[in-house]
Write an enzyme that holds these catalytic residues in place. Structure first.
Site, short mmCIF file in Angstrom:
data_model
loop_
_atom_site.label_atom_id
_atom_site.label_comp_id
_atom_site.label_asym_id
_atom_site.label_seq_id
_atom_site.Cartn_x
_atom_site.Cartn_y
_atom_site.Cartn_z
N THR A 76 0.80 -1.22 0.00
CA THR A 76 0.00 0.00 0.00
C THR A 76 0.84 1.28 0.00
O THR A 76 0.29 2.37 -0.02
CB THR A 76 -0.92 0.02 1.24
OG1 THR A 76 -0.12 -0.27 2.39
CG2 THR A 76 -2.02 -1.02 1.12
N SER A 77 2.16 1.17 0.02
CA SER A 77 3.04 2.33 0.20
C SER A 77 2.95 3.34 -0.93
O SER A 77 3.13 3.02 -2.11
CB SER A 77 4.49 1.85 0.35
OG SER A 77 5.38 2.94 0.35
#
Length: 335
Positions: free
Chosen positions: A76-77
């Site tokens: 999700t970064s």
């Protein structure tokens, strides 16, 4: 004023980003005026405040003759996505070390949100199994060492860009806020942001000292405990100040971090965050994500009712993260 470090700056992003009053939201909530600093509009690969840290980090990488940028993060970064984009603009290879529960690559069904963009950007993806973000950074160091043995010159960026050099990238953010609040004729009573790696909160605290402002900075943790995050921020602020040529020591206990809005953990949506996302979208046309900015905005809405009053002003830093919305299509479709 302390000197700016003698490093080569890269130039990513469009600045200053807008500062906008959320008039409809402020009216609904009552109490303080709520403003948003639109760092989601920095302009690189769907934007985000990480471009500020990367200006100094990648400038330092160029100064050190790097040919490969190595960083890490979960799927999700936002940080790894923007790092890949900025590295492309400099002609540097980007190797992203990604936390995956099974240490395996994602199939095509897994290419969505930030991971889809990492793929489109052409970054080299290295999946590792890691129980924690600390384990992930250890794995990243191992990957970098392998590159060195192959004759490469990697430049390692910690997860989220959290480092003294990364924190220096936010000095101008504080300067922008000072100019813009003066232009609009109001006093900033608090700055609130999502705090994951701690990089942006470190930079805001550092920027206060550098520019002789005194804006209270409130971080909403989205992954780490208060104790762990405060210790990281205290260390990075001290070390970044050294790079900027002055002494600044902030005790962990003096760093304001709230964990009321974390819920069950990182990347797990909360009811308050989803309500904030719906409210901001339908009243202000402003999009937030469930992992980062949604939880931070839940904090803004709560504090606007419980801590701040009419006549005061809260500035919310929209750090970006819109690609992450698409990882939560099922949850968001129920709003």
């Amino acid at each position: 004023m302390p000197h700016r470090p003698n490093i080569r700056l890269a130039t990513f992003g469009s600045y200053p980003t807008p500062l906008e009053e959320l008039q409809a939201l402020s009216k609904i909530v009552g109490g303080p005026r709520i403003w948003v600093k639109r760092d989601d509009l920095t302009g690189v690969a769907m934007g985000g405040s990480k471009t500020r840290a990367l200006n100094t980090l990648l400038g330092d990488a160029l100064s050190n003759g790097a040919d490969t940028i190595v960083t890490c993060g979960p799927v999700t970064s936002n940080h790894i996505r923007i790092t890949a984009a900025c590295a492309n603009r400099l002609g540097l290879e980007a190797l992203l070390v990604i936390k995956h529960p099974y240490g395996e690559s994602l199939d095509e069904q897994g290419h969505q949100g930030n991971m889809l963009l990492n793929h489109v950007l052409g970054a080299r993806l290295e999946y590792v199994s890691a129980d924690s973000l600390s384990d992930l950074e250890l794995a990243m160091e191992g990957v970098a060492e392998t590159l060195r043995s192959e004759g490469k010159k990697p430049y390692v960026i910690p997860g989220g860009g959290c480092s003294p050099m990364g924190a220096l990238g936010y000095l101008e953010l504080v300067a922008e806020l000072a100019r813009q609040s003066n232009q609009y004729g109001f006093k900033i009573d608090a700055i609130l942001c999502a705090s994951g790696s701690g990089c942006i909160q470190s930079g805001l605290i550092l920027g206060n000292a550098y520019h002789h402002t005194a804006y209270p900075v409130i971080g909403v943790t989205i992954n780490r405990s208060i104790g762990e995050l405060a210790a990281r921020i205290s260390r990075e602020v001290r070390n970044a100040a050294v790079l900027a040529g002055f002494d600044l020591r902030v005790q962990s206990g003096d760093i304001c971090i709230l964990d009321n809005y974390l819920g069950e953990g990182y990347a797990i949506p909360t009811e308050a965050a989803m309500s904030a996302i719906k409210l901001l979208a339908q009243q202000e046309g402003l999009l937030l994500d469930p992992c980062y900015t949604g939880k931070a905005m839940a904090g803004v809405l709560d504090l606007a009712k419980t801590r701040f009053t009419s006549g005061q002003n809260i500035v919310f830093i929209h750090t970006g993260g819109l690609p992450g919305m698409f990882n939560y299509s099922k949850e968001l479709s129920r709003l």
